[in-house]
Design an enzyme around this catalytic site. Structure first.
Site, mmCIF file in Angstrom:
data_model
loop_
_atom_site.group_PDB
_atom_site.id
_atom_site.type_symbol
_atom_site.label_atom_id
_atom_site.label_comp_id
_atom_site.label_asym_id
_atom_site.label_seq_id
_atom_site.Cartn_x
_atom_site.Cartn_y
_atom_site.Cartn_z
ATOM 1 N N LYS A 79 0.844 -1.198 0.000
ATOM 2 C CA LYS A 79 0.000 0.000 0.000
ATOM 3 C C LYS A 79 0.881 1.251 0.000
ATOM 4 C CE LYS A 79 -3.929 2.067 2.485
ATOM 5 N NZ LYS A 79 -4.889 1.927 3.606
ATOM 6 N N SER A 159 -9.951 2.329 2.651
ATOM 7 C CA SER A 159 -9.012 3.034 1.785
ATOM 8 C C SER A 159 -8.052 2.097 1.044
ATOM 9 C CB SER A 159 -8.188 4.021 2.612
ATOM 10 O OG SER A 159 -7.378 3.326 3.565
ATOM 11 N N SER A 183 -10.577 0.130 6.869
ATOM 12 C CA SER A 183 -9.917 0.191 5.561
ATOM 13 C C SER A 183 -9.236 -1.090 5.102
ATOM 14 C CB SER A 183 -8.890 1.327 5.544
ATOM 15 O OG SER A 183 -9.525 2.566 5.518
#
Length: 493
Positions: A79, A159, A183
């Site tokens: 990420k 997210s 998330s």
């Protein structure tokens, strides 16, 4: 040879160990998949093929020498929130344009120490603020799943939308992600993958771009429960550079897979039956209860009375912490700089151009609730509610409950640029309704696929555990996984 990208981490590990495949072959298979699909899915914002091949080559040498690590040769996506030395790290925000850290986050360093291979950096909501991966400076990620008979592009959740989409579309063997209010778990539920948010403090936050420091926690997204257990074992550690990381031994999570849950008490909180919850979500929940009961668990009704206040309290605490954390981005030392007539003008122009709309909204909310006239009325009250939420869970666990079962999300994945949600941020925030309590209480939570809805889209179940008892979550989630089966999208990309 079968498509190597279809191998789970456990399967790839076995084949690498038996020298049936090489790490370079496995890595090349993923690089090829990314090259073919990323223009469509938009899961990666930076791809590092040269670095990946060099790491894979080193892995093959260690395997040949009998010095293989726990994740030797396994290609992973990272990420964009995790600092990766020398590799563009932007938190998918314009304000961090061009930033290449001179350091490696503790979590990613742990993975490299165990032999993992980095394929690149994954798309996400800007500064991890969002539930749909639509706030990214790099544009939205497309969910690899589509509704039956439809060509409409769906969100992968957020997210960590890039992480979930890349795992579901076979663009990495597994991925790192972070969870501040859901998330990891919400995108996992939207993409038919498994995601675990560990207990706060289980993984180091050092080197991870901060959103809300008392809520943020790193964790993995993987194709199945076993793979998630393998990844978390490598990611978790105490870290002297992060005073919130906890000095507890990291168990062999994989060993809990397949263990019996007979006699375990599973709590069902009545407060999670929210108004307007679709019948399919209720049916999924009941199916999950039935599976656990069949496996020998005892089902007990519990009450978590302050659940209804969790979402408003979260959307006070998280923006308050974000407004403080994001004050450091000013264009002086790194990232975007927009020239101004003086330094204050430069700050203002840089922040106006660099931050996206949702991030600005949360900075403003956070600054407002921390201001002198409103601190007591909003922020202090939200922190008191947070203590009460934590107490609710403590009382349930003290009464003998081993884990709590809830839905992971109030719906399946929705469309990209959904006008109804775009015009009303609160409706978007409601996506986190089942997940935020876990962050507010600092507990571990795992999302595991439970089935498909009438449109053929994945739905997830959530298990919530006691602090630092991720093992119970893994073994219970595995029972659900065995009963529900695994789900994969039909390839259209």
């Amino acid at each position: 040879m079968t498509d190597l990208t279809r191998l789970t981490i456990a399967e790839a590990r076995a084949k690498l160990s038996a020298k049936e495949i090489t790490a370079v072959e496995l890595t090349d298979a993923y690089i090829g998949a990314i090259e073919a699909a990323n223009e469509t899915i938009n899961a990666y914002v930076t791809v590092t093929p040269e670095k990946a091949r060099a790491m894979a080559k080193a892995s093959d040498a260690r395997i040949a020498a009998g010095k293989a690590g726990a994740l030797e040769g396994i290609p992973l996506g990272i990420k964009d929130l995790f600092g990766t030395e020398g590799v563009h790290t932007q938190a998918c925000s314009h304000i961090l344009d061009g930033f290449r850290p001179r350091y490696e986050s503790t979590v990613t360093q742990n993975l490299w120490n165990d032999g993992a291979v980095m394929l690149g950096k994954l798309n996400m909501d800007e500064f991890a603020m969002g539930s749909s991966n639509e706030t990214s400076y790099y544009g939205p990620v497309k969910n690899p799943w589509r509704a039956k008979g439809s060509n409409m592009d769906l969100v992968p959740g957020g997210s960590s939308g890039g992480s979930a989409a890349a795992v579901a579309a076979y663009l990495c063997a597994g991925a790192t992600a972070t969870d501040t209010g859901g998330s990891i778990r919400q995108p996992a539920a939207f993409t038919g993958t498994v995601g675990i948010k560990p207990t706060y403090g289980r993984c180091s936050r050092w080197g991870v771009v901060a959103f809300a420091s008392s809520l943020d926690q790193a964790g993995p997204i993987a194709r199945d429960v076993r793979d998630a257990a393998i990844l978390l074992k490598s990611m978790a550690s105490v870290d002297l550079k992060d005073t919130t990381s906890v000095d507890l031994p990291v168990p062999d999570y994989e060993a809990s897979i397949g263990q019996s849950i007979k006699g375990m008490k599973i709590g069902i909180p009545k407060e999670y039956r929210v108004d307007g919850m679709p019948e399919e979500i209720e049916a999924l929940w009941q199916q999950g209860i039935a599976w656990l009961k069949e496996a020998g668990a005892e089902i007990v009704d519990i009450t978590l009375p302050h659940t209804k206040y969790a979402l408003p309290a979260y959307y006070i605490v998280a923006p308050a912490e974000a407004s403080s954390n994001l004050a450091r981005y000013d264009g002086v030392r790194y990232g975007l700089r927009v020239d101004g007539k003086d330094i204050v003008d430069m700050y203002e122009k840089t922040r106006a151009a660099g931050f996206g709309r949702e991030v600005k909204r949360r900075i403003m909310i956070g600054t407002y609730v921390l201001s002198a006239g409103y601190y007591d009325a909003y922020y202090l009250r939200a922190q008191k509610v947070r203590s009460l939420i934590k107490r609710d869970f403590e009382l349930a666990f003290q009464a003998g409950v081993d884990a709590i079962l809830t839905p992971a999300t109030p719906s399946s994945a929705f469309g990209i640029a959904d006008e109804d949600l775009a015009s009303d941020p609160v409706k978007m925030y409601l996506n986190d309704i089942f997940t935020v309590t876990v962050n507010m209480a600092g507990l571990p939570g795992i999302a595991v696929p439970g089935g498909l809805d009438h449109k053929g889209l994945p739905l997830g179940l959530q298990l919530i555990g006691k602090p630092f008892d991720e093992e119970t979550l893994f073994k219970t989630a595995h029972v659900i996984e065995q009963a529900a089966g695994r789900f994969a999208p039909s390839k259209w990309w």
